[in-house]
Motif scaffolding. Structure first.
Motif, PDB file in Angstrom:
ATOM      1  N   ALA A  82      -4.352   2.439   7.711  1.00 31.21           N
ATOM      2  CA  ALA A  82      -5.721   2.403   7.556  1.00 31.21           C
ATOM      3  C   ALA A  82      -6.539   2.531   8.938  1.00 31.21           C
ATOM      4  CB  ALA A  82      -6.129   0.943   7.046  1.00 31.21           C
ATOM      5  N   ASN A  87      -7.977  -3.454   6.599  1.00 29.77           N
ATOM      6  CA  ASN A  87      -8.128  -2.049   7.139  1.00 29.77           C
ATOM      7  C   ASN A  87      -7.897  -1.956   8.335  1.00 29.77           C
ATOM      8  OD1 ASN A  87      -9.525  -1.098   4.802  1.00 29.77           O
ATOM      9  ND2 ASN A  87     -11.472  -2.303   5.444  1.00 29.77           N
ATOM     10  N   GLY A 130      -2.108  -1.258   5.140  1.00 29.64           N
ATOM     11  CA  GLY A 130      -3.542  -1.351   5.170  1.00 29.64           C
ATOM     12  C   GLY A 130      -3.952  -2.456   5.618  1.00 29.64           C
ATOM     13  N   ASN A 143      -8.246  -2.784  -1.446  1.00 27.14           N
ATOM     14  CA  ASN A 143      -9.000  -1.768  -0.999  1.00 27.14           C
ATOM     15  C   ASN A 143      -9.572  -0.848  -2.339  1.00 27.14           C
ATOM     16  OD1 ASN A 143      -9.459  -1.644   1.702  1.00 27.14           O
ATOM     17  ND2 ASN A 143      -7.221  -0.844   2.024  1.00 27.14           N
ATOM     18  N   ASN A 171      -6.995   6.161   1.111  1.00 22.82           N
ATOM     19  CA  ASN A 171      -7.607   5.244   0.283  1.00 22.82           C
ATOM     20  C   ASN A 171      -8.666   6.269  -0.289  1.00 22.82           C
ATOM     21  OD1 ASN A 171      -8.368   3.015  -1.286  1.00 22.82           O
ATOM     22  ND2 ASN A 171      -9.898   2.614   0.334  1.00 22.82           N
ATOM     23  N   SER A 174       0.843  -1.266  -0.045  1.00 21.87           N
ATOM     24  CA  SER A 174       0.058  -0.047   0.190  1.00 21.87           C
ATOM     25  C   SER A 174       0.853   1.277  -0.110  1.00 21.87           C
ATOM     26  CB  SER A 174      -0.989   0.009   1.194  1.00 21.87           C
ATOM     27  OG  SER A 174      -0.154  -0.024   2.397  1.00 21.87           O
TER      28      SER A 174
END
Length: 459
Positions: free
Chosen positions: A248, A243, A197, A128, A276, A50
């Motif tokens: 996140a 998440n 993430g 995501n 995101n 991520s």
């Protein structure tokens, strides 16, 4: 079919050369340069995370020991941002990997490139984005590898990793580097990997515990998989909490508060946080940050009290695996190590350190008592973009370990960024596990010719 598999396994074991002196795979006495020969193998693994993309190149000898690539035990190169940052431009996402691909191919001998596998595993960042956008990016990457690379490539090797794969690959990598594969499950280590993430937990459980694992719905990741590693069966619990990675979790914490400010933000900070594609208010309360109130926000985010239908639960209604001997020794990686090193309760020059969850609590209490201006002086090694969140990050990490995963505050855990291997250090990351899997798979398919000892047999 079962009889054929048994015969095949027997043939493999007959063909596998026994190593004199009782060498345990993965703990070569000295990871030297080695001599190029027919039995060496390379693997190129892209980690599309991520926060950025990285490429790892590994070289194995005939006994599946790592050997040097030039002066280093692995090639590692990274770029930022990650593939998910190119959500609206799949081609540009693929192009961002070209410098990494060129570096990887430069260290693989030309004659071995056609038989050197190249894999890309995307993690929480692409998960995501949703199926449509992530698949567009992955297809652009597949096209790039097919047209621009001489490495061995298969379409299914470019994919979003299943959550349990990310955890299980790291578990294999860590126990390989520590020389544990082939030992009984109680002599292996469990792993926790805190990414941007998602966060992964993986450890070996007993056969009895595996038999009692909850049934899963169609399409869901299994809680426990059976692995044959170094001629030993392991029942591996692995779960990825999407998440709940550090970056996140910031978004989740900021979204969960009822006030227009957060007690997790350092006093004096006014601003927003973007994650995101969403923007969150990230302003501090008028009274500044508060450890106790931030802990309350973190606990709320972890959904500790969510209904759980199982006997043993972690958080968010997820089965915890039940604990046991495979979890008594925990290695904790990525953002856990990074934050500890940045705020100074471990030595950033050391690749690992023994700590307890309470160390994160004490560090969080210290950070949460500071204003942004004071923290800027206290934590010179924390990046400016991360500094306003340092109270939040540390409080969340403590909460995740104790309230989320159920560790005792006083339990010793090992923070790790690299693991000593022979005379070298190897990064504690999942790509090594993926490399072991793909090379072992190839070696079983052509064992009689290559004479490579398979480390990871799967059928």
């Amino acid at each position: 079919m079962e009889r054929d598999l048994v015969l095949y396994a027997s043939l493999v074991l007959l063909l596998v050369p026994h190593v004199a002196g009782g060498i345990v795979l993965g703990r070569k006495a000295a990871a030297g340069g080695g001599v190029r020969g027919e039995t060496e193998s390379y693997a190129v693994i892209f980690d599309a995370g991520s926060t950025g993309s990285r490429v790892h190149v590994f070289r194995f000898d005939e006994n599946m020991n790592l050997v040097n690539i030039g002066d280093d035990i692995e090639l590692y190169v990274a770029v930022k941002p990650g593939l998910s940052s190119y959500a609206d431009d799949p081609q540009e996402a693929a192009n961002s990997l070209i410098p990494l691909l060129e570096e990887a191919e430069s260290v693989v001998p030309e004659e071995l490139q056609p038989t050197t596998p190249v894999r890309l595993g995307a993690t929480a960042g692409l998960r995501n984005l949703g199926d449509e956008k992530s698949e567009e990016i992955l297809q652009a990457v597949r096209d790039l590898l097919q047209t621009n690379s001489s490495l061995e490539y298969e379409s299914e090797w470019v994919t979003v990793l299943e959550g349990y794969q990310e955890g299980s690959y790291l578990w294999v990598a860590m126990n390989y580097l520590l020389g544990n594969l082939g030992n009984k499950y109680s002599d292996t280590v469990g792993v926790v990997d805190l990414g941007g993430g998602s966060v992964q937990m993986a450890y070996a459980v007993s056969e009895e515990a595996a038999a009692n694992a909850p049934n899963i719905s169609n399409g869901d990741d299994p809680y426990v998989t059976k692995q044959l590693l170094n001629e030993t069966n392991y029942y591996l619990y692995a779960y990825s909490y999407l998440n709940f990675g550090l970056l996140a979790a910031r978004a989740e914490i900021l979204e969960a508060v009822d006030d227009p400010y957060s007690y997790c933000m350092l006093g004096g900070y006014t601003g927003t946080y973007e994650y995101n594609g969403e923007v969150y208010n990230a302003s501090a309360s008028p009274s500044g940050s508060s450890y106790n109130k931030c802990r309350t926000e973190a606990i709320k985010t972890l959904k500790i009290n969510e209904t759980c239908t199982y006997e043993d639960c972690s958080f968010g209604g997820v089965w915890s695996g039940g604990g046991g001997d495979g979890q008594k020794n925990i290695y904790v990686a990525s953002f856990f190590y990074d934050r500890a090193a940045q705020v100074g309760f471990i030595d950033p020059e050391e690749p690992s350190a023994l700590v307890t969850p309470s160390d994160f609590e004490e560090a969080a209490k210290t950070a949460c008592n500071l204003s942004l201006e004071e923290a800027n002086v206290t934590y010179p090694n924390v990046a400016a973009d991360d500094l306003p969140y340092i109270c939040m990050d540390l409080a969340y990490e403590y909460t995740l370990l104790v309230n989320g995963f159920g560790l005792e505050p006083s339990q010793e855990i090992t923070l790790v960024s690299k693991v000593k291997y022979g005379d070298s250090y190897v990064g504690a990351a999942w790509p090594l596990g993926s490399a072991i899997e793909v090379v072992s798979s190839q070696s079983t398919q052509s064992l009689a010719m290559k004479k490579i000892r398979p480390l990871w047999l799967q059928w």
